[in-house]
Design an enzyme around this catalytic site. Structure first.
Site, PDB file in Angstrom:
ATOM      1  N   GLU A 179       0.819  -1.207   0.000  1.00 17.58           N
ATOM      2  CA  GLU A 179       0.000   0.000   0.000  1.00 17.58           C
ATOM      3  C   GLU A 179       0.853   1.257   0.000  1.00 17.58           C
ATOM      4  O   GLU A 179       0.533   2.242  -0.676  1.00 17.58           O
ATOM      5  CB  GLU A 179      -0.944   0.008   1.215  1.00 17.58           C
ATOM      6  CG  GLU A 179      -1.957  -1.120   1.242  1.00 17.58           C
ATOM      7  CD  GLU A 179      -3.050  -0.963   0.186  1.00 17.58           C
ATOM      8  OE1 GLU A 179      -3.064   0.063  -0.520  1.00 17.58           O
ATOM      9  OE2 GLU A 179      -3.892  -1.878   0.072  1.00 17.58           O
TER      10      GLU A 179
ATOM     11  N   ASP B 264      -4.381  -9.671  -8.605  1.00 10.95           N
ATOM     12  CA  ASP B 264      -4.785  -8.751  -9.670  1.00 10.95           C
ATOM     13  C   ASP B 264      -3.662  -7.913 -10.280  1.00 10.95           C
ATOM     14  O   ASP B 264      -3.357  -8.006 -11.477  1.00 10.95           O
ATOM     15  CB  ASP B 264      -5.913  -7.844  -9.163  1.00 10.95           C
ATOM     16  CG  ASP B 264      -5.617  -7.209  -7.804  1.00 10.95           C
ATOM     17  OD1 ASP B 264      -4.525  -7.440  -7.259  1.00 10.95           O
ATOM     18  OD2 ASP B 264      -6.485  -6.479  -7.286  1.00 10.95           O
TER      19      ASP B 264
ATOM     20  N   GLU C  25     -18.544  -6.117  -2.530  1.00 11.78           N
ATOM     21  CA  GLU C  25     -17.169  -6.597  -2.408  1.00 11.78           C
ATOM     22  C   GLU C  25     -17.018  -8.003  -2.961  1.00 11.78           C
ATOM     23  O   GLU C  25     -15.968  -8.363  -3.476  1.00 11.78           O
ATOM     24  CB  GLU C  25     -16.726  -6.564  -0.947  1.00 11.78           C
ATOM     25  CG  GLU C  25     -16.212  -5.220  -0.478  1.00 11.78           C
ATOM     26  CD  GLU C  25     -14.881  -4.849  -1.114  1.00 11.78           C
ATOM     27  OE1 GLU C  25     -13.841  -4.951  -0.451  1.00 11.78           O
ATOM     28  OE2 GLU C  25     -14.879  -4.433  -2.298  1.00 11.78           O
TER      29      GLU C  25
ATOM     30  N   GLU D 255     -12.236   0.433  -9.592  1.00 10.53           N
ATOM     31  CA  GLU D 255     -11.815  -0.461 -10.677  1.00 10.53           C
ATOM     32  C   GLU D 255     -12.820  -0.522 -11.829  1.00 10.53           C
ATOM     33  O   GLU D 255     -12.430  -0.577 -12.997  1.00 10.53           O
ATOM     34  CB  GLU D 255     -11.561  -1.874 -10.132  1.00 10.53           C
ATOM     35  CG  GLU D 255     -10.275  -2.022  -9.350  1.00 10.53           C
ATOM     36  CD  GLU D 255     -10.363  -1.481  -7.947  1.00 10.53           C
ATOM     37  OE1 GLU D 255      -9.317  -1.321  -7.289  1.00 10.53           O
ATOM     38  OE2 GLU D 255     -11.489  -1.200  -7.479  1.00 10.53           O
TER      39      GLU D 255
END
Length: 890
Positions: A88, A235, A329, A347
């Protein structure tokens, strides 16, 4: 929309990492209840401001950008003694600093802004890069998942470095930022470390399937989780392989990506679905649900040039959004909610932007318009935009993640922007996974890494993988604007058509053979026949003072050895039911919506339901009324201020008696509903699982008013409003209503209702929902409700035998019992299955365990909640803005 979010962050939260939009204050790590791994993104480095830097320039806010850069240089400290996520921190902070530097030097070169800038953001990025390097001190080259910004990993004071696993995306999403840092500074070590991590993951791929798992041991390279997909955990590893080729020009990255992509399309892609599989048995699905992070994949397929499956998957996701307003989610293969939250992820907007760029199809502008309308309608609150706690009820969560500003507004603005709206050419840059801008000219700058093709010795590549890489869209769509529509059309109704008819428990039991005399799930404490069977099995019932029922078995008291065996089996089933209370389907959460001035329905609080009283799911209009605090506040005796409570919704405190007793007392005083507020200081639906209020072991059919439960933090929002405005009106309902529905037939300022809203459509929608809901209720009539809460007068004693206090079999009366070994309540879930218009059965939700430590934790929320005057000032600004917009006919 961006101004609303950004200005509220700067006014109410900066220099904190993130804004808490419901309470209008900053989220400072250590001062709020821990949210677990989510908090690893927070490092006391003004995360949201850094993450937003290049968004300001994309939106042509150069003056604000210049001010923001000066604040970052002056105020941000990167040397905090705090443990943060390497992943992150890299994508949000290092990427944010590099993106800010990229656009800063671009503006300086244009000659109007940033003339004073001398690479200060790049110096900070380099400082941060060195602080992340200790995480790479492993034999494999894979980084530790966390690092202490001040002490690194191995230092005695680091409080990290004991982890053994990391996710594939965590280790494989570094190359863009680290390589850019090396190319910008000429210091090659960063790119070398990131390449080494990527090389190791490539080496460890499963050779027969060419897939990678979700988590890997950073020391041995063994796969810990061997399922593979394109969503959470993997991803951006795939994304960075392709984008590393685009940015760095190294063919080996493209070859690796194409090898993986071939495997994805062979095993994971099941159009329009993308389902996880086992890396060793790729023909075997690993799960029956998908997570929302895979919504980025159509955008990546556009970059790859594979447009058809991108259109298909995107359309499937859009149908889910049209059903729930946001992308949950996680959702199942038949498009039911699996995890109900939505933290305003970008996204899907990202993929929408890329598909519009590839096709030029105005359909995707309509998709973007839907996203914008839903954000304004359901997520916008006075102090920003609030994440959705449950997409089915419309309840909010007190969070606005930094990626919302970094990505969502950037992609939405670019979707609608014409070339003249941009002050620079966006085609000169590539987006990182956090949508930060890195210039493409880095590919020819400071090339200190020798290019070595180590890919083709491992695998034979299918040449067809290269056919459509970076295609010319004029070739893809030769004079055929209907091409994309022809792909989408078969998927228009895929969501609605795949909802199965609910199967009742009775139907499931057909053909299941002979049944035992009495099953635990069928047991009712009020049934004399059941009590007689228990006695025969040597099981006795003890009614405790607090309303719970204790079961004890003595085999010697059974009528026969066979009956004793039945009794043992019955007790074991009861114990299993107790342990499964966190896994069983429960009543869904409810909503408390403040509808009086100046709230007008914009604040929605998540509420726990009751297993008695009015069923709000069957009363679409809900119960609306002004709130009044009762005396005595605990509601455990006759109400002494009935004149204040009559025809109002009563507020009371939890504790000292049963929930049902409180309900009877306020109903007797003339209340039309009740809200029980938790007496545990600082409790919040943000950090604690929801639970249901159970009856008192007696028949509760006499209770006809609705009862809801609010945690302490949410309850205080109402109490604070009462202190400022004596007349506070709320709506108790199964899910939040839009403002047009709330104020239909009532006087309401025009700025509250969108000018283009047609009330006829609303009526039609509600009618359809009622129809579908009726079918849904009939289908779930025999399902099992578990995990209710039973209020206790005092802190109860734990029993060594099975306690039954809160489980209500569906076909039992409300005085049926269940079992629990917890003293005061059995927590439910903040993602409990909710009735939905099209289908509801079987929404499996992840459950949480509420520990005694959590429930006893004290947080002084009162000192942190912003004064009501300040909140109202923000609302007044919004009101003025809406009035101005209406005046200008915008």
């Amino acid at each position: 929309m961006f101004d609303h979010a950004y200005s509220n962050y700067m006014e109410h939260a900066y220099p904190a990492d993130e804004l808490m939009p419901l309470t209008c204050r900053g989220r400072v790590r250590g001062q709020e209840p821990s949210r677990g791994d989510v908090d690893d993104a927070l490092g006391k480095f003004s995360l949201t401001l850094i993450d937003t830097l290049d968004t300001l320039v994309v939106l042509n806010k150069t003056k604000e950008f210049e001010e923001a850069v000066k604040k970052v240089i002056k105020d941000v400290n990167l040397d905090n003694d705090i443990v943060v996520s390497v992943f992150e921190t890299n994508i949000r902070v290092l990427g944010g600093l590099l993106g800010g530097h990229s656009v800063a030097i671009m503006l300086k070169e244009k000659g109007e802004y940033m003339q004073w800038y001398n690479g200060e953001l790049l110096h900070m990025a380099k400082e941060l890069g060195y602080k992340l390097l200790p995480a790479f001190n492993t034999t494999s080259g894979l980084p530790y998942p966390r690092v202490n910004l001040k002490f690194g990993v191995r230092h005695p004071e680091a409080r990290t470095g004991t982890e053994t696993d990391t996710c594939t995306a965590c280790a494989g999403t570094l190359i863009l930022e680290f390589a850019a840092l090396s190319r910008f500074t000429g210091t090659s070590i960063f790119e070398e470390y990131a390449r080494k991590a990527l090389d190791f993951i490539w080496e460890k791929r499963q050779r027969s399937s060419n897939l990678v798992g979700v988590t890997i041991n950073i020391h041995t390279g063994d796969w810990v989780r061997k399922d593979s997909g394109v969503g959470a955990g993997i991803d951006s590893y795939y994304e960075y392989l392709l984008k590393a080729y685009v940015l760095l020009g190294d063919d080996s990255f493209l070859e690796r990506f194409n090898t993986h992509y071939d495997a994805i399309m062979r095993y994971i892609s099941q159009p329009p679905l993308l389902l996880d599989v086992h890396i060793h048995k790729p023909m075997l699905n690993a799960r029956t649900w998908m997570d929302s992070l895979l919504a980025f994949f159509p955008g990546l397929q556009v970059l790859k040039g594979d447009i058809r499956p991108a259109i298909e998957t995107h359309e499937m996701l859009y149908q889910v959004i049209k059903k729930h307003n946001f992308l949950p989610e996680a959702f199942t293969t038949d498009f039911r909610v699996h995890w109900a939250q939505h933290p305003l992820r970008p996204e899907f907007a990202e993929s929408t932007y890329f598909l519009y760029k590839a096709t030029g199809d105005p359909y995707y502008l309509e998709v973007g318009k839907t996203l914008i309308e839903n954000l304004n309608k359901y997520a916008r609150v006075p102090c920003g935009f609030a994440a959705m706690k449950d997409v089915r009820t419309g309840s909010h969560e007190d969070r606005m993640d930094s990626f919302f500003l970094a990505e969502m507004f950037k992609y939405l603005y670019l979707l609608f922007a014409d070339k003249e709206d941009m002050i620079f050419d966006i085609e000169d840059y590539i987006f990182t996974t956090e949508a930060h801008l890195l210039p493409l000219w880095l590919s020819t700058t400071n090339q200190t890494i020798s290019k070595k093709n180590t890919t083709t010795e491992y695998t034979e590549l299918d040449d067809s993988n290269f056919d459509w890489t970076c295609p010319n869209t004029q070739i893809l769509f030769p004079n055929d604007p209907m091409f994309a529509q022809s792909i989408r059309e078969p998927l228009k109704n895929v969501v609605d058509k795949s909802c199965p008819r609910g199967i009742s428990r009775a139907e499931e039991s057909l053909g299941s053979g002979p049944k035992p005399p009495l099953r635990a799930r069928d047991f009712m404490a009020s049934n004399p026949e059941h009590l007689e069977i228990l006695k025969k099995m040597g099981v006795s019932l003890i009614h405790l003072k607090d309303g719970r029922v204790q079961l004890v078995q003595h085999a010697v008291q059974a009528a026969s050895s066979l009956d004793a065996e039945d009794g043992l089996r019955f007790m074991q089933e009861m114990i299993e039911l107790s342990s499964q209370q966190q896994k069983e389907q429960q009543l869904p959460p409810r909503a408390v919506q403040i509808v009086s001035h100046p709230f007008f329905g914009r604040v929605v609080l998540t509420a726990g339901p009751a297993q008695f009283g009015m069923d709000l799911s069957k009363h679409k209009a809900g119960t609306r009324g002004f709130v009044a605090t009762i005396k005595p506040y605990n509601g455990c005796s006759e109400i002494t201020n009935p004149e204040a409570v009559k025809e109002k919704i009563a507020l009371m405190q939890r504790g000292q008696c049963m929930f049902a007793e409180k309900a009877r007392n306020i109903q007797k005083a003339g209340a039309i509903g009740g809200i029980v507020i938790d007496d545990n200081e600082g409790s919040s639906s943000d950090t604690a699982p929801l639970f249901q209020m159970a009856g008192d072991g007696k028949n509760t059919d006499d209770i006809t008013i609705p009862m809801l439960f609010l945690f302490n933090k949410e309850g205080n929002i109402i109490l604070d409003a009462i202190r400022e405005y004596e007349a506070v009106e709320v709506l108790l309902s199964d899910k939040a209503k839009d403002r047009a529905t709330i104020f239909k037939g009532k006087m309401i300022p025009n700025y509250i209702i969108d000018s283009n809203l047609e009330m006829e459509n609303m009526d039609q929608k509600l009618s359809e929902n009622d129809s579908h809901k009726q079918n849904s209720e009939e289908a779930t009539a025999a399902s099992q409700d578990v995990g209710a809460v039973s209020e206790e007068p005092e802190e109860g004693e734990n029993s060594d035998v099975t306690d039954a206090d809160s489980l209500s079999p569906a076909h039992a009366d409300s005085d049926s019992i269940s079992i629990s070994n917890q003293d005061s309540y059995v927590p439910g879930t903040d993602e409990a299955s909710a009735p939905e218009p099209a289908c509801t059965q079987g929404d499996n939700q992840p459950q949480e365990q509420k520990t005694e430590t959590e429930s006893n934790s004290k947080v002084n929320w009162d000192n942190k909640v912003q004064p009501m005057e300040s909140i109202l000032a923000d609302w007044n600004e919004d009101i003025e803005a809406f009035e101005m917009m209406e005046k200008d006919e915008l």
